[in-house]
Design a protein around this motif. Sequence first.
Motif, short mmCIF file in Angstrom:
data_model
loop_
_atom_site.label_atom_id
_atom_site.label_comp_id
_atom_site.label_asym_id
_atom_site.label_seq_id
_atom_site.Cartn_x
_atom_site.Cartn_y
_atom_site.Cartn_z
N ASN A 141 -3.92 -13.70 -5.70
CA ASN A 141 -3.64 -12.40 -5.07
C ASN A 141 -4.37 -11.17 -5.60
OD1 ASN A 141 -1.77 -13.79 -3.43
ND2 ASN A 141 -0.14 -13.47 -4.92
N ILE A 142 -5.38 -11.31 -6.44
CA ILE A 142 -6.13 -10.12 -6.85
C ILE A 142 -7.03 -9.71 -5.70
CG2 ILE A 142 -7.81 -9.12 -8.44
CD1 ILE A 142 -6.86 -11.08 -10.57
N CYS A 198 -5.13 -3.63 -7.87
CA CYS A 198 -4.49 -4.82 -8.45
C CYS A 198 -4.88 -4.95 -9.92
CB CYS A 198 -4.93 -6.08 -7.71
SG CYS A 198 -4.46 -6.19 -5.98
N ILE A 249 -2.45 -4.86 -13.25
CA ILE A 249 -2.42 -6.02 -14.16
C ILE A 249 -2.76 -5.58 -15.58
CG2 ILE A 249 -3.61 -8.16 -14.77
CD1 ILE A 249 -3.89 -8.62 -11.67
N GLY A 277 3.42 -10.23 -9.06
CA GLY A 277 2.91 -10.82 -7.83
C GLY A 277 1.60 -11.55 -7.98
N TYR A 278 1.21 -11.82 -9.23
CA TYR A 278 -0.05 -12.51 -9.52
C TYR A 278 0.25 -13.80 -10.31
CZ TYR A 278 -1.52 -7.84 -8.28
OH TYR A 278 -1.68 -6.65 -7.61
N ASN A 298 1.53 -19.78 -5.76
CA ASN A 298 1.72 -18.63 -4.90
C ASN A 298 2.85 -18.85 -3.89
OD1 ASN A 298 1.07 -16.02 -4.26
ND2 ASN A 298 -0.78 -16.51 -3.12
N HIS A 315 5.54 -13.63 -3.97
CA HIS A 315 4.46 -13.17 -4.84
C HIS A 315 3.46 -12.31 -4.06
CE1 HIS A 315 5.50 -16.68 -7.58
NE2 HIS A 315 5.56 -15.62 -8.37
N LYS A 316 3.15 -12.73 -2.85
CA LYS A 316 2.20 -11.96 -2.03
C LYS A 316 2.74 -10.56 -1.76
CE LYS A 316 0.13 -15.99 0.16
NZ LYS A 316 -0.10 -16.72 1.40
N SER A 322 2.60 -8.48 -4.95
CA SER A 322 1.23 -8.08 -5.29
C SER A 322 0.79 -6.88 -4.46
CB SER A 322 0.25 -9.24 -5.13
OG SER A 322 0.01 -9.53 -3.77
N SER A 327 2.29 -3.92 -6.24
CA SER A 327 1.55 -3.68 -7.48
C SER A 327 0.19 -3.07 -7.20
CB SER A 327 1.37 -4.99 -8.26
OG SER A 327 2.59 -5.47 -8.74
N CYS A 328 -0.45 -3.55 -6.15
CA CYS A 328 -1.76 -3.03 -5.73
C CYS A 328 -1.66 -1.55 -5.40
CB CYS A 328 -2.26 -3.83 -4.55
SG CYS A 328 -3.82 -3.24 -3.89
#
Length: 86
Positions: A9-10, A15, A19, A60-61, A67, A71-72, A75, A78-79
């Motif tokens: 997911n990066i 992201c 992280i 989420g990573y 995955n 998680h998606k 992420s 978080s992004c």
Amino acid sequence: MIHKIEVENIKCGGCMNSIKTALLKIENANEVSIDKETDTIIIHSDTDRSVFIKTLSSLGYPEKGNNTLLHKGKSLVSCAVGNLTK
């Protein structure tokens, strides 16, 4: 000790910012580098690898192969946070 962790997911610099910020808050995490092309995170630390895996998953990573839809979604949040704090 060097930990090499391949994650899911990066998507962008946001992201990567989220992280790196989260991992550097972990005690004894001295250096974090991220390769978006290979979805690989390198961490220089004496802390147990499982601590980093758990933190990454909560953002989420997850580690490659783990995955989920949850998680998606995490992420994406978080992004967005990473993009706001760049």
